[in-house]
Design a protein around this motif. Structure first.
Motif, mmCIF file in Angstrom:
data_model
loop_
_atom_site.group_PDB
_atom_site.id
_atom_site.type_symbol
_atom_site.label_atom_id
_atom_site.label_comp_id
_atom_site.label_asym_id
_atom_site.label_seq_id
_atom_site.Cartn_x
_atom_site.Cartn_y
_atom_site.Cartn_z
ATOM 1 N N VAL A 53 -87.593 -47.869 0.919
ATOM 2 C CA VAL A 53 -88.634 -48.159 1.425
ATOM 3 C C VAL A 53 -89.296 -49.487 1.547
ATOM 4 N N ALA A 65 -91.497 -53.564 8.412
ATOM 5 C CA ALA A 65 -92.097 -52.413 8.324
ATOM 6 C C ALA A 65 -93.470 -52.181 8.322
ATOM 7 N N ILE A 92 -95.520 -47.432 6.383
ATOM 8 C CA ILE A 92 -95.473 -46.245 5.314
ATOM 9 C C ILE A 92 -95.531 -44.716 5.158
ATOM 10 N N VAL A 115 -97.562 -48.685 1.829
ATOM 11 C CA VAL A 115 -97.439 -47.449 1.935
ATOM 12 C C VAL A 115 -98.681 -46.471 1.611
ATOM 13 N N PHE A 152 -97.738 -45.419 11.622
ATOM 14 C CA PHE A 152 -96.260 -45.162 10.506
ATOM 15 C C PHE A 152 -95.465 -45.705 11.346
ATOM 16 N N ASP A 153 -94.393 -46.231 10.911
ATOM 17 C CA ASP A 153 -92.507 -46.825 11.340
ATOM 18 C C ASP A 153 -91.608 -45.601 10.812
ATOM 19 N N PHE A 154 -92.121 -45.342 9.161
ATOM 20 C CA PHE A 154 -91.323 -43.989 8.627
ATOM 21 C C PHE A 154 -92.023 -43.656 8.465
ATOM 22 N N ALA A 188 -92.985 -41.765 14.543
ATOM 23 C CA ALA A 188 -92.588 -42.515 13.385
ATOM 24 C C ALA A 188 -90.963 -42.169 13.183
#
Length: 952
Positions: free
Chosen positions: A224, A233, A236, A285, A335-337, A360
């Motif tokens: 992360v 990013a 996340i 996050v 969110f990207d991931f 994501a």
């Protein structure tokens, strides 16, 4: 999917279209799609305009219909900040529209000259959309690839992407620097590098399989950090399935110091542990339970207690089932991931909609994958580190199994009518003294649920105390090792605590409860982990998964567990290794490092499940001297070799430097731990295959893994084991090892022999049944790409699954013909022999649709094997009850009778459609004409609901 169904489910479909259809106005498929696209664009903040009245200053994002180009009018051209940036190709609203075939048309419009536009650069953002599906391609990505979206992006999002020099996917492919490895284990290095390689290849899902205790969360935080710092990013999501695991993850983020910066992670990036529907716009996050995120997206208030229950144990009820819908405050690009931390089976059912919603990439972390896990993550396993490997490397410790069985546990008991006994309220625990109205016969499975037998609990606790003090840890001078007891319920936990304190003659501090009902559960858990007291903790499921308690040396199971993955997680509480100082800090009479833990089975949990990890100690009652002699005399069976290897690894942790040096001298320089690792590694199946292939190649024989002969594999195994055992031919080495053991090891661990294969049938019959089951499992694995029925369970987004009778026929034909001959009857009989307690309806005639039940059971999706029709019946009862409640009036008796007939058709054919009313059972009742007369236009809606509710 009908308009009535969409409206009934709260689907974001234009109400005008729905009302028009209800009034009888004909709405073309093209019009439906345009209305759907318009509404979704508007929800995302776009201003919709026609060409004749466009106004580019009306908003940040403007979508103009039928915009003229030199290759014809584009359905929609998207403007952001007055500049043309994208195009949408709209297709009619019909199920099954193949949008990938439309991509070339979208690209043509994107590359065309737009009227009044001076710049001829191709438009970057390409969309294709129907009434059900949206696909998107970013032409600035390396090797642009389309992907499905739940909803359109906000115009501000596209504006932000345009301002970036490179796309996220290009940064993943080109900007990630080498990983600093100084503070990472080999398995963690492999995981991070494997994940980044997968992301660079633009793979949408990746699975990291790491044994419990190997540092999955630390590995994930490392990844992360690099995704935020180097890939740029935006945000996340770290997804967990209990609030307790969310707290633990937050603590690890706060404690993490990156290798290239002296500041803590939370000093560099904002981390939010979500406790409300509002996501902090500044958080990079976000830690959330999947339950809370599901509530936010479905628009329903969250039951706070739901976040405290592990989804391994809790299934959603029909009343809880809601569909996610677009939330402008949490758009799909939020969110990207998404890092999915041990969510297990929670991500495969309705909860999966959370993952379908966001645009994501998905990163799964698990210690206990099953076939379903591999399928969900597209078999993209970027790192694999098993429990056995972690024990060999000293990251984790092995375990022994000690069995306790009492008469009441095995057989149950009986209470006679008119006997005076205590009756206790489950919730308040208030007692009343009263007679038993009638004879009560209860089984061991009913203990501590409908019946409590304090004597049974007392016998188990006393047996554990005696075994630990006299045989398992006799050198501890009656100091109780840190022990965790798994109870069935909160009430059962209270009963256990009272009896533990009584049997051990101890006070309140000695044994405490760690469940969600405990007011100071976190404080008790911290004391259990770090302080001398409590010595024994009792839990239901609060610390059954994910929670790190390294000093644990004893796990007592007083509850059975149906889920294989959950059981592996529960066992994982004991696998953490701990050095001598760390163990002595909380267990003062421990002599040396933690070298093992002991699983005490008081309910047959080991026998009721096939666990994926296994004790490396296969012969715990055999002395080390005898194992050494056996190997020297030529014993090469798996149990002997594994047991000796495990014993040597354990011994290596106990020996001082002088003893280690004496053994190394006698073994020609090989340390004792390496001798043990060599024995275990010799039996590694993958390494055996590699050896066999290398041997064949050296002999000039062309072989692949699939064409190796059994004798070639056996020869390779024999060669590897012989090489690993060769050092023990030297009597000086055997004597030196035994001398070192006598000097250091004071006890031999005693456990009962392994009896997991016994189920009441003859060994030969059971072996044949097991072989049949294994052949079935192997066939599903080998031919998963050819079996369309398997994809039904986890590949499609939840709201578009479809299982057809043709799929089942194809699967049945493949299984039942020679050489497999795996008919449904044969498979059902095999499971009934091996796992009788989990198999229902073995004496009934099989239907083709029972293959659905067999596949689900083999894949671990169901903990019980029962006829498909029984499951359809159960779901039908729930559906019709709920449907009647929603209508406010019940179906008439004649309608209900027809619905039962339609249900029976689904049970035998997996679905129902208008064409099916020509079949005998429905045609004899009057066919489609009669059904239409009873249900009218509601018939199609009812069929769609039944197909989804009874089968999906």
């Amino acid at each position: 999917m009908t308009l009535d169904w969409l409206h009934h489910r709260g689907h974001p479909f234009t109400l005008t279209v729905w009302h028009s259809a209800r009034k009888g106005h004909r709405v073309t498929p093209e019009a439906k799609a345009r209305q759907y696209i318009d509404e979704r664009l508007q929800q995302a903040g776009w201003v919709i305009q026609d060409m004749k009245e466009f106004n580019l200053s009306a908003g940040v994002g403007v979508a103009i219909r039928e915009y003229p180009t030199d290759s014809g009018p584009a359905d929609y051209v998207l403007f952001v900040g007055r500049e043309a940036v994208g195009v949408i190709e709209a297709k009619k609203d019909t199920a099954g529209e193949n949008l990938t075939a439309t991509e070339s048309q979208t690209e043509r419009y994107a590359a065309s000259s737009l009227k009044w536009r001076k710049d001829d650069t191709p438009l970057r953002f390409l969309f294709e959309a129907t009434g059900q599906v949206i696909r998107f391609t970013d032409n600035a990505d390396p090797l642009p690839r389309s992907r499905e979206l739940f909803h359109f992006f906000k115009p501000e999002t596209l504006q932000g992407w345009l301002r970036q020099a490179q796309t996220l996917r290009r940064r993943l492919a080109e900007q990630m620097p080498a990983l600093p490895t100084s503070k990472l284990r080999d398995c963690q290095i492999s995981a991070v590098t494997g994940l980044e390689k997968s992301l660079a290849q633009n793979k949408p899902r990746a699975l990291v399989h790491m044994a419990t205790g190997a540092g999955k969360t630390f590995t994930a935080i490392t990844a992360v950090y690099r995704l935020l710092k180097f890939a740029g990013a935006k945000r996340i999501l770290f997804l967990v399935d209990t609030r307790n695991l969310g707290k633990q993850a937050h603590q690890e983020f706060m404690a993490y110091t990156p290798p290239d910066d002296h500041r803590k992670f939370t000093e560099l990036y904002a981390v939010q542990q979500l406790a409300s529907p509002n996501i902090d716009p500044h958080a990079q996050v976000c830690i959330s339970t999947i339950q809370r995120m599901y509530a936010i997206l479905s628009g329903e208030p969250i039951d706070e207690s739901a976040e405290d229950m592990s989804l391994n144990e809790v299934q959603q009820t029909a009343k809880q089932e809601k569909f996610v819908r677009y939330n402008p405050a949490v758009p799909v690009e939020t969110f990207d991931f998404i890092v999915i931390d041990e969510c297990h089976r929670s991500i495969y059912n309705l909860w999966k909609q959370v993952l379908d919603y966001f645009d994501a990439k998905l990163i799964g972390l698990t210690a206990t994958p099953d076939k379903r896990t591999y399928g969900f993550f597209n078999e993209n396993i970027v790192a694999e580190y098993t429990y056995e490997q972690s024990v060999v490397d000293g990251v984790n410790v092995g375990y022994d199994v000690w069995e306790i069985e009492t008469e009441v546990t095995r057989k149950g008991a009986e209470l006679k009518a008119r006997e005076w006994v205590d009756h206790r309220d489950r919730a308040t625990r208030k007692k009343r003294w009263a007679e038993v109205d009638e004879d009560v016969v209860y089984s061991g499975k009913e203990l501590d649920r409908s019946v409590v037998n304090p004597s049974q609990i007392r016998q188990v606790i006393q047996a554990m105390k005696t075994a630990v003090e006299t045989q398992i840890f006799p050198a501890r001078d009656n100091e109780v090792p840190k022990t965790l007891i798994f109870a069935k319920t909160d009430s059962h936990a209270d009963d256990i605590i009272n009896i533990v304190r009584e049997v051990y003659s101890q006070g309140n501090a000695f044994c405490r409860k760690v469940t969600y009902s405990e007011k100071d559960a976190d404080g008790v858990l911290a004391s259990f982990r770090n302080d001398y007291h409590p010595r024994i903790a009792v839990t239901v499921d609060m610390i059954a998964t994910g929670t790190d308690v390294k000093p644990l040396e004893v796990l007592l199971f007083m509850r059975d567990v149906r889920s294989r993955g959950y059981y592996e997680q529960m066992k994982g509480r004991g696998v953490r290794s701990l050095d001598a100082d760390g163990l002595k800090r909380v267990s003062g009479k421990a002599d040396g490092a933690k070298t093992r833990f002991v699983l005490i089975d008081a309910v047959g949990v080991e026998k009721s499940l096939k666990t994926e990890s296994r004790p490396l100690e296969k012969k715990p009652g055999v002395a080390l001297k005898d194992l050494l002699q056996g190997v020297a005399m030529g014993s090469r069976d798996d149990d002997t070799v594994l047991s000796l290897g495990n014993r040597l690894i354990r011994l290596a942790k106990q020996l001082d430097a002088k003893a280690q040096a004496r053994i190394a001298q006698a073994s020609q320089g090989i340390p004792v731990a390496e001798l043990g690792k060599g024995l275990i590694s010799a039996l590694n199946p993958d390494a055996i295959i590699e050896t066999a292939l290398a041997t064949a190649k050296a002999q000039g024989i062309s072989r692949s893994e699939d064409t190796l002969l059994p004798e070639e594999i056996a020869t390779a195994r024999a060669e590897r084991v012989a090489a690993a055992c060769e050092p023990f031919d030297a009597p000086q080495l055997r004597e030196e090892i035994e001398n070192a053991r006598r000097e250091r090891e004071q006890i031999i661990d005693h456990t009962n022999p392994d009896t997991l294969t016994f189920s009441g049938f003859s060994q030969q019959a059971e072996a044949q049944a097991r072989a049949t089951i294994q052949q079935f499992a192997d066939t599903l694995q080998q031919h998963k790409d050819e079996i369309a029925a398997l994809g039904f369970f986890y590949q499609q987004p939840y709201q578009r699954r479809a299982l057809t009778f043709d799929m089942l026929e194809a699967l049945h034909e493949h299984l039942s013909k020679p050489p497999l001959m795996l008919t449904s009857e044969r498979l059902w009989s095999a499971y009934a022999r091996v796992q009788a307690a989990q198999v229902k309806g073995a004496d009934r005639k099989r239907q083709l649709t029972d293959l659905v039940s067999l596949v689900r059971f083999a894949l671990g999706l169901d903990g019980e094997l029962k006829p498909f029709a029984d499951e359809v019946d159960r779901r039908f009862q729930a559906w019709i009850f709920r449907h009647n409640a929603q209508r406010g009036t019940s179906f008439t008796p004649e309608q209900t009778d027809w619905l039962r007939s339609m249900k029976d058709h689904i049970a035998s054919s997996c679905s129902i459609s208008r064409d099916d009313f020509d079949y005998a059972e429905l045609a004899d009742k009057g066919g489609l004409q009669k059904a239409w007369g009873l249900f009218g236009t509601e018939l199609d809606t009812l069929m769609n609901e039944m197909n989804m509710e009874l089968v999906a």
